[in-house]
Design an enzyme around this catalytic site. Sequence first.
Site, PDB file in Angstrom:
ATOM      1  N   CYS A 117       0.843  -1.201   0.000  1.00  0.00           N
ATOM      2  CA  CYS A 117       0.000   0.000   0.000  1.00  0.00           C
ATOM      3  C   CYS A 117       0.881   1.256   0.000  1.00  0.00           C
ATOM      4  O   CYS A 117       1.601   1.487  -0.960  1.00  0.00           O
ATOM      5  CB  CYS A 117      -0.986  -0.041   1.172  1.00  0.00           C
ATOM      6  SG  CYS A 117      -2.343   1.135   0.986  1.00  0.00           S
ATOM      7  N   HIS A 219      -3.784  -5.003   0.317  1.00  0.00           N
ATOM      8  CA  HIS A 219      -3.263  -5.417   1.626  1.00  0.00           C
ATOM      9  C   HIS A 219      -3.256  -6.943   1.739  1.00  0.00           C
ATOM     10  O   HIS A 219      -4.156  -7.534   2.359  1.00  0.00           O
ATOM     11  CB  HIS A 219      -4.098  -4.795   2.753  1.00  0.00           C
ATOM     12  CG  HIS A 219      -3.761  -3.374   3.033  1.00  0.00           C
ATOM     13  ND1 HIS A 219      -2.674  -2.996   3.799  1.00  0.00           N
ATOM     14  CD2 HIS A 219      -4.340  -2.227   2.611  1.00  0.00           C
ATOM     15  CE1 HIS A 219      -2.609  -1.669   3.860  1.00  0.00           C
ATOM     16  NE2 HIS A 219      -3.599  -1.176   3.143  1.00  0.00           N
ATOM     17  N   GLU A 221      -1.554  -8.755   3.612  1.00  0.00           N
ATOM     18  CA  GLU A 221      -1.442  -9.233   5.005  1.00  0.00           C
ATOM     19  C   GLU A 221      -2.809  -9.390   5.659  1.00  0.00           C
ATOM     20  O   GLU A 221      -2.995 -10.245   6.515  1.00  0.00           O
ATOM     21  CB  GLU A 221      -0.530  -8.294   5.821  1.00  0.00           C
ATOM     22  CG  GLU A 221      -1.156  -7.016   6.358  1.00  0.00           C
ATOM     23  CD  GLU A 221      -1.464  -5.963   5.291  1.00  0.00           C
ATOM     24  OE1 GLU A 221      -1.148  -6.186   4.108  1.00  0.00           O
ATOM     25  OE2 GLU A 221      -2.029  -4.907   5.664  1.00  0.00           O
TER      26      GLU A 221
END
Length: 245
Positions: A117, A219, A221
């Site tokens: 990001c 994202h 994660e």
Amino acid sequence: MRKPKIGIAANILIMDKGPEVLFGLYRAYVNNDYVESLEKNGCVPVLLPALHNTDDARAQLEGLDGLLLSGGYDIDPMLYGEPPRKEIGFTMNEVDLHYIALIKAADEIGLPIFGICKGMQMLNVAFGGSVYQDIHSQKPDSYQHTQNAPRYSPTHTVKVEEGSFLSGVLGNKVMVNSFHHQAVKDIAEGFRVTAASEDGVVEAIERTDGSFALGVQWHPEMMAKFDNEDMARLFQAFARICEEA
Ligand code: MN
């Protein structure tokens, strides 16, 4: 075999909730999804707080096998030579300068870099690129990139460039989540765009010369934490790169 040790560039969180005595405190932090996704996929994460003395970035990276740049606030537009548009959000110059110092130090020692990001956008800015300060006002035909769905839910597709590192891991099309109102504008020299959404917003960049550097606008994660297989594979692929570097 020893697990790769990955430094995560941390942010500063200014306390504005909770007991009043904490208001205004600066806290070094990252969202724990980064920690958990690295740990789940074979890495040992280490946090790297923003320092005033950016000369120490090199020492922070000693003994590490890779650098992960986490997401965060908007980027100070002075860093790519623009005045602030009225739509720009909160910025924190000292965090950005620390990111740049870490990127330069990692580059000097050939440490693999994974930017997520804002981390991807900082990678681009550190090497001379720029970002859209606000996608919605600057690219009015783009679709919603700040989703209201849960963070682990993919909301748009990205097309991945054939022959790229990313396509080797994710294939030519992948579903991603989206939590950004800024995006890469002019791409830095030595990088290429390797994924984009169908509205033309850049969703991934890769370095074409020098040591390994990959940036993604979504994202992973937040998805890998909930065992999304594509994004787990992405963290595993980064872990392998770090082992081999
Ligand atoms: Mn997006």
